[in-house]
Design an enzyme around this catalytic site. Structure first.
Site, PDB file in Angstrom:
ATOM      1  N   GLU A  75       0.837  -1.206   0.000  1.00 26.67           N
ATOM      2  CA  GLU A  75       0.000   0.000   0.000  1.00 26.67           C
ATOM      3  C   GLU A  75       0.871   1.255   0.000  1.00 26.67           C
ATOM      4  OE1 GLU A  75      -0.178  -2.670   1.897  1.00 26.67           O
ATOM      5  OE2 GLU A  75      -2.182  -3.043   2.685  1.00 26.67           O
ATOM      6  N   CYS A 131      -0.445   0.151   7.684  1.00 29.23           N
ATOM      7  CA  CYS A 131      -0.811   0.642   6.354  1.00 29.23           C
ATOM      8  C   CYS A 131      -2.038   1.535   6.425  1.00 29.23           C
ATOM      9  CB  CYS A 131      -1.094  -0.530   5.419  1.00 29.23           C
ATOM     10  SG  CYS A 131       0.407  -1.393   5.011  1.00 29.23           S
ATOM     11  N   TRP A 169      20.468 -40.787 -10.455  1.00 27.94           N
ATOM     12  CA  TRP A 169      19.189 -40.100 -10.459  1.00 27.94           C
ATOM     13  C   TRP A 169      18.118 -40.957 -11.110  1.00 27.94           C
ATOM     14  CZ3 TRP A 169      19.235 -36.151  -7.361  1.00 27.94           C
ATOM     15  CH2 TRP A 169      20.407 -35.428  -7.178  1.00 27.94           C
ATOM     16  N   THR A 229      17.568 -40.419   4.781  1.00 30.28           N
ATOM     17  CA  THR A 229      17.958 -39.721   3.546  1.00 30.28           C
ATOM     18  C   THR A 229      19.195 -38.877   3.800  1.00 30.28           C
ATOM     19  OG1 THR A 229      15.696 -39.699   2.786  1.00 30.28           O
ATOM     20  CG2 THR A 229      17.151 -38.038   1.822  1.00 30.28           C
ATOM     21  N   LEU A 254      19.796 -29.507   0.048  1.00 34.20           N
ATOM     22  CA  LEU A 254      18.425 -28.983   0.144  1.00 34.20           C
ATOM     23  C   LEU A 254      18.324 -27.500  -0.219  1.00 34.20           C
ATOM     24  CD1 LEU A 254      17.074 -30.840   3.344  1.00 34.20           C
ATOM     25  CD2 LEU A 254      17.036 -31.604   0.973  1.00 34.20           C
ATOM     26  N   GLU A 304      10.583 -34.120   1.372  1.00 30.88           N
ATOM     27  CA  GLU A 304      11.250 -34.781   0.239  1.00 30.88           C
ATOM     28  C   GLU A 304      11.580 -36.240   0.526  1.00 30.88           C
ATOM     29  OE1 GLU A 304      14.325 -32.885  -1.923  1.00 30.88           O
ATOM     30  OE2 GLU A 304      13.130 -31.090  -2.291  1.00 30.88           O
ATOM     31  N   GLY A 329      12.819 -39.645   3.072  1.00 35.17           N
ATOM     32  CA  GLY A 329      12.455 -40.777   2.254  1.00 35.17           C
ATOM     33  C   GLY A 329      11.174 -41.461   2.642  1.00 35.17           C
ATOM     34  N   SER A 333       5.282 -41.363   7.840  1.00 34.93           N
ATOM     35  CA  SER A 333       4.932 -40.618   9.069  1.00 34.93           C
ATOM     36  C   SER A 333       3.959 -39.485   8.739  1.00 34.93           C
ATOM     37  CB  SER A 333       6.169 -39.957   9.689  1.00 34.93           C
ATOM     38  OG  SER A 333       6.957 -40.850  10.392  1.00 34.93           O
TER      39      SER A 333
HETATM   40  N1  LIG Z   1      13.670 -40.827  -4.922  1.00 34.83           N
HETATM   41  C1  LIG Z   1      13.289 -40.015  -3.958  1.00 34.83           C
HETATM   42  O1  LIG Z   1      12.396 -39.186  -4.113  1.00 34.83           O
HETATM   43  C2  LIG Z   1      13.967 -40.107  -2.641  1.00 34.83           C
HETATM   44  C3  LIG Z   1      13.793 -39.080  -1.732  1.00 34.83           C
HETATM   45  C4  LIG Z   1      14.379 -39.185  -0.480  1.00 34.83           C
HETATM   46  C5  LIG Z   1      15.099 -40.307  -0.168  1.00 34.83           C
HETATM   47  N2  LIG Z   1      15.285 -41.282  -1.090  1.00 34.83           N
HETATM   48  C6  LIG Z   1      16.024 -42.474  -0.727  1.00 34.83           C
HETATM   49  O2  LIG Z   1      15.343 -43.071   0.362  1.00 34.83           O
HETATM   50  C7  LIG Z   1      16.292 -43.770   1.150  1.00 34.83           C
HETATM   51  C8  LIG Z   1      16.086 -43.383   2.610  1.00 34.83           C
HETATM   52  O3  LIG Z   1      14.780 -43.747   3.023  1.00 34.83           O
HETATM   53  P1  LIG Z   1      14.484 -44.128   4.538  1.00 34.83           P
HETATM   54  O4  LIG Z   1      13.070 -44.584   4.626  1.00 34.83           O
HETATM   55  O5  LIG Z   1      15.545 -45.009   5.068  1.00 34.83           O
HETATM   56  O6  LIG Z   1      14.745 -42.770   5.210  1.00 34.83           O
HETATM   57  P2  LIG Z   1      13.999 -41.474   5.681  1.00 34.83           P
HETATM   58  O7  LIG Z   1      12.514 -41.548   5.616  1.00 34.83           O
HETATM   59  O8  LIG Z   1      14.689 -40.357   5.019  1.00 34.83           O
HETATM   60  O9  LIG Z   1      14.454 -41.501   7.176  1.00 34.83           O
HETATM   61  C9  LIG Z   1      13.921 -42.410   8.088  1.00 34.83           C
HETATM   62  C10 LIG Z   1      14.386 -41.991   9.450  1.00 34.83           C
HETATM   63  O10 LIG Z   1      13.932 -40.659   9.687  1.00 34.83           O
HETATM   64  C11 LIG Z   1      13.627 -40.536  11.056  1.00 34.83           C
HETATM   65  N3  LIG Z   1      12.198 -40.256  11.162  1.00 34.83           N
HETATM   66  C12 LIG Z   1      11.200 -40.508  10.288  1.00 34.83           C
HETATM   67  N4  LIG Z   1      10.037 -40.088  10.773  1.00 34.83           N
HETATM   68  C13 LIG Z   1      10.327 -39.539  11.982  1.00 34.83           C
HETATM   69  C14 LIG Z   1       9.581 -38.915  12.971  1.00 34.83           C
HETATM   70  N5  LIG Z   1       8.250 -38.772  12.845  1.00 34.83           N
HETATM   71  N6  LIG Z   1      10.224 -38.459  14.061  1.00 34.83           N
HETATM   72  C15 LIG Z   1      11.560 -38.575  14.208  1.00 34.83           C
HETATM   73  N7  LIG Z   1      12.337 -39.189  13.309  1.00 34.83           N
HETATM   74  C16 LIG Z   1      11.714 -39.644  12.208  1.00 34.83           C
HETATM   75  C17 LIG Z   1      13.968 -41.852  11.719  1.00 34.83           C
HETATM   76  O11 LIG Z   1      15.311 -41.699  12.099  1.00 34.83           O
HETATM   77  P3  LIG Z   1      16.088 -42.674  13.070  1.00 34.83           P
HETATM   78  O12 LIG Z   1      16.619 -43.748  12.207  1.00 34.83           O
HETATM   79  O13 LIG Z   1      17.124 -41.797  13.657  1.00 34.83           O
HETATM   80  O14 LIG Z   1      15.112 -43.204  14.088  1.00 34.83           O
HETATM   81  C18 LIG Z   1      13.813 -42.809  10.558  1.00 34.83           C
HETATM   82  O15 LIG Z   1      14.494 -44.016  10.728  1.00 34.83           O
HETATM   83  C19 LIG Z   1      17.663 -43.389   0.644  1.00 34.83           C
HETATM   84  O16 LIG Z   1      18.135 -44.458  -0.150  1.00 34.83           O
HETATM   85  C20 LIG Z   1      17.398 -42.184  -0.230  1.00 34.83           C
HETATM   86  O17 LIG Z   1      18.324 -42.083  -1.295  1.00 34.83           O
HETATM   87  C21 LIG Z   1      14.743 -41.214  -2.315  1.00 34.83           C
END
Ligand SMILES: NC(=O)c1ccc[n+]([C@@H]2O[C@H](COP(=O)([O-])OP(=O)(O)OC[C@H]3O[C@@H](n4cnc5c(N)ncnc54)[C@H](OP(=O)(O)O)[C@@H]3O)[C@@H](O)[C@H]2O)c1
Length: 348
Positions: A62, A93, A179, A205, A213, A278, A280, A286
């Site tokens: 404004e 404003c 990728w 991840t 990021l 993003e 994993g 969750s």
């Molecule tokens: N293509 C894609 O779009 C993409 C994107 C991202 C990742 N990725 C791939 O996915 C893989 C990883 O997946 P992921 O399932 O192992 O990992 P993630 O979802 O990134 O991480 C899982 C961990 O995050 C923590 N977590 C999750 N929810 C939580 C909550 N509510 N509160 C506190 N902590 C929480 C826990 O950590 P703690 O273990 O410490 O308990 C859990 O074990 C990698 O290979 C990566 O390259 C691919």
């Protein structure tokens, strides 16, 4: 409040002028403040000036629209959002508008911020200014949906982004995922990042990919989103790249998982209006279990895993009734890939 729909400015309709103010805000991310555009229009529909609020702490739309105009007594201000009436980082404003001598203000929509919420309109009216409703609040809200969501709920609007193979895998068994999608998709994903105040990943991840990021595309001049990591039992290496960017680490003292609603309250309290999750797969689950996801963006790469590596979303799919209803709102081609945008829930 009287509607301004029938007001014409020399044949130019109010909604056309409101669109000028809205379009001017395109590409601005002044969050936690709202996106606001304002135009000063003369009786014949000439747009005399345009103001846009670009960054917190900088002048509001404004003031910028009125600046430098000597006589506005015959003009109308068309502003996308109800003007503020409180002292924040800048003066109210409403003071600037009243002091300008303008007689009519057409407002895009009410500001749900409890510090404003009708007070701005009341103050202008009390000063003898005619305040009209544009009748375009839906359009105005859709231009800045995360702001309106944040002010109403105290939480950010959540988008879950996944990059998968055609058969729904986000990584191979050995953890490799870079990728899965094409450079065109990855470039688009950087634009998606730029539209969000914060980006979250899980500890898995972070440990697998050590992502930065940040937004990385040519000519990007905006603010970088805040990195966020969810951690349970594992600790985060202090030299992880996002730790050099003042990442927000969300964890509980007893190493149980963080309640997603509590996490969103925390992030909302820090002024984050939009959150891009993003992955994993575990963090995606969750968020989906918490019911907090508003929008899905899935980039499907031109690859077939032809086997099970890491499915996009962790956990079991026990029976068809457990599937979440979604509404696909857009399907786009990005080079060899496909991008699907969907909202959670069925069409109303
Ligand atoms: N293509 C894609 O779009 C993409 C994107 C991202 C990742 N990725 C791939 O996915 C893989 C990883 O997946 P992921 O399932 O192992 O990992 P993630 O979802 O990134 O991480 C899982 C961990 O995050 C923590 N977590 C999750 N929810 C939580 C909550 N509510 N509160 C506190 N902590 C929480 C826990 O950590 P703690 O273990 O410490 O308990 C859990 O074990 C990698 O290979 C990566 O390259 C691919």
């Amino acid at each position: 409040m009287r509607r301004a729909v029938d007001n014409q400015f020399g044949g130019v309709a109010v909604d056309e002028l409101m669109r000028v103010a809205l379009d001017a805000t395109s590409g601005t991310y002044p969050h936690p403040n709202p996106r606001v555009g304002a135009v000063i229009v003369s009786r014949d529909g000439t747009v005399r000036s345009l103001g846009v609020h670009r960054h917190p702490g900088q002048p509001h739309a404004e003031l910028l629209a009125l600046q430098g105009l000597d006589d506005v007594t015959q003009d109308t201000m068309i502003v996308t959002l109800e003007p503020c009436d409180h002292h924040g980082e800048t003066p109210p404003c409403t003071d600037v508008i009243i002091d300008s001598g303008i007689k009519t203000v057409i407002v895009g929509t009410l500001d749900p911020d409890p510090r404003v919420s009708g007070r701005g309109m009341d103050r202008l009216r009390a000063a003898g200014i005619e305040v009209l409703d544009s009748g375009l609040s839906e359009l105005v809200e859709s231009n800045d949906s995360s702001y309106f969501h944040h002010r109403r709920t105290g939480r950010p609007l959540v988008t879950l982004k996944l990059a998968t193979t055609l058969d729904g895998q986000i990584a191979a068994l050995d953890g490799t995922s870079q990728w899965i999608t094409s450079p065109e998709s990855r470039n688009d994903a950087h634009h998606l990042r730029s539209q969000n105040d914060a980006i979250a990943v899980g500890a898995g991840t972070l440990l697998a990919d050590d992502p930065l990021l940040t937004v990385r595309f040519d000519d990007f001049r905006g603010r970088q989103p805040v990195p966020v990591v969810f951690r349970g039992r594992r600790s985060i290496p202090t030299d992880a790249m996002i730790m050099n960017r003042d990442a927000i680490v969300l964890a509980t003292e007893d190493h149980t998982w963080v309640d997603i609603g509590v996490a969103l309250d925390t992030l909302g309290g820090r002024g984050i209006t939009s959150l891009l999750v993003e992955g994993g797969a575990t963090l995606a689950r969750s968020f989906l279990d918490s019911g907090a996801v508003h929008r899905l963006v899935i980039y499907i790469g031109a690859k077939l895993a032809a086997g099970t590596g890491a499915p996009a979303i962790a956990g079991s799919f026990l029976t068809l009734n457990d599937a979440l209803p979604i509404t696909i709102t857009n399907v786009d081609s990005l080079g060899p890939d496909v991008k699907i945008t969907a909202s959670l829930g069925e069409v109303a």
